[in-house]
Scaffold this motif. Sequence first.
Motif, PDB file in Angstrom:
ATOM      1  N   ARG A 181     -37.778 -65.579  59.230  1.00  0.00           N
ATOM      2  CA  ARG A 181     -38.932 -66.341  60.006  1.00  0.00           C
ATOM      3  C   ARG A 181     -40.323 -65.545  59.382  1.00  0.00           C
ATOM      4  NH1 ARG A 181     -35.154 -65.656  64.347  1.00  0.00           N
ATOM      5  NH2 ARG A 181     -35.976 -63.515  64.878  1.00  0.00           N
ATOM      6  N   THR A 182     -40.230 -64.540  59.142  1.00  0.00           N
ATOM      7  CA  THR A 182     -41.531 -63.898  58.799  1.00  0.00           C
ATOM      8  C   THR A 182     -42.073 -64.342  57.324  1.00  0.00           C
ATOM      9  OG1 THR A 182     -41.041 -61.761  59.961  1.00  0.00           O
ATOM     10  CG2 THR A 182     -42.866 -61.561  58.031  1.00  0.00           C
ATOM     11  N   GLU A 213     -40.306 -70.194  62.711  1.00  0.00           N
ATOM     12  CA  GLU A 213     -40.682 -68.780  62.687  1.00  0.00           C
ATOM     13  C   GLU A 213     -41.158 -68.391  64.202  1.00  0.00           C
ATOM     14  OE1 GLU A 213     -44.063 -71.824  61.413  1.00  0.00           O
ATOM     15  OE2 GLU A 213     -41.955 -71.411  61.235  1.00  0.00           O
ATOM     16  N   SER A 214     -41.388 -69.506  65.099  1.00  0.00           N
ATOM     17  CA  SER A 214     -41.619 -68.974  66.529  1.00  0.00           C
ATOM     18  C   SER A 214     -40.536 -68.959  67.427  1.00  0.00           C
ATOM     19  CB  SER A 214     -42.586 -70.159  67.055  1.00  0.00           C
ATOM     20  OG  SER A 214     -42.013 -71.448  66.924  1.00  0.00           O
ATOM     21  N   THR A 215     -39.240 -69.248  66.925  1.00  0.00           N
ATOM     22  CA  THR A 215     -38.144 -69.013  67.703  1.00  0.00           C
ATOM     23  C   THR A 215     -37.544 -67.816  67.646  1.00  0.00           C
ATOM     24  OG1 THR A 215     -36.550 -69.923  66.082  1.00  0.00           O
ATOM     25  CG2 THR A 215     -37.693 -71.435  67.602  1.00  0.00           C
TER      26      THR A 215
END
Length: 420
Positions: free
Chosen positions: A334-335, A225-227
């Motif tokens: 990702r969200t 999720e942070s990529t």
Amino acid sequence: MKTKYQFIVTLFACFTYLSAKAQIQRLPLDSVVARVADNPALQALVAKASAQDAYATGAKNLDAPKISAGQYQVPYQFSPNGGSFMIQAEQMFINPAKLKAKEDYMKGISKVTAEDKNYLKNQLVAQAKQYYYERVVLEKKLALLQHSQSLLEYMLKDANIRLTYGKEKLSNIYKAKADLYELDNIRDQLNTEITQKNIMLNTLMNRDKQTTFTVDTAITLREYESTLTDTATLANTRSDIKSINRNIELQTLNAKVEYSKRKPDFGIQAAHMISYGGYANQYILMASVTIPIVPWASKEYKANLKGIRYEVEELQQRKMDALNQAQGQLASIRTNMGSKKKQISNYQQNIIPALQNGYKTALLAYDQNTGDLPSVLIVIKDLQTSRMSALDRLQELLTLQVAYERENETTALTLNNHNK
């Protein structure tokens, strides 16, 4: 004597059980993924690519020579001095540029098939990961049931002791027994689902469908999720995009084939005539060349070249659409992954600890005769439900992780965070 016989039977049964258990294979996820290469659908594409490469080896083939023999200019009215017997040979030589263009085009076909195989493999690997993670979560649910069963058995044992002293109601004991029996139904359902996942995984690995094996229950999670992923990275990693690129290259080679049709072909014709009536023998030696640039012969390849340009434009648009769709999918995943991780954290840090404290409080009250058994049973069921829900969220998170790796075509299996 009977006791000795029973001991031997029991010892043999234990030995048989341990031997059978030792024969059950343990398959970690990377082993399952590696075995997906044996899937018949992938092997079919490997054979297809090999066939296309084999066809390409004959691309520079020339037309067979033509040999003819027979009477030449012999009159219908018999005459010993008329006509001759002729032997003739002809050979056409296709322009080398045409043969080279055709060979390059046929070699390019197998490259498209190779990328199609990689795309299919990515889909099958994603299925294998999904089934494997589902199997792991089911194992965790079975372990959770065992924990709930231990709690209920403890409460039932305590309640039966209290019943003998008139400190417990028989109806409450039946309620505890019903809750305990209900776990058997849940366990049976979980075991059935585990068997189904085994069959699905064995099918993907092209093994005997009833082969049993154990899995590695260590769950690994990534910080996807942070990529961020740009279109250049996606174009370099996704096999479907590579397949489109290969198709564009193939159309470029096809255009070269069509353009090479402008070049002439050559031919040679030789004949020997044995004249009748003592006349001198004769021969023919002629060369020929095609003229493909004349208007009535050039319409086809000009139209094909125009059509190929539109084909390339269509492929470019498909590529842009695939990249756009992939970026949108990855952003959505990702969200969603961030949300699932927050929910799991809330279960682990707040909801489950609160219910555990509630269980301890209800159990303490029951031990001090200030509470009742139904209250404890309710808390045990609520605790089990919350833990099951946490595992459901974990399964949803793993499904999102598989979807992300499928969209991004990530194949690495080593992860940083471990949630066991």
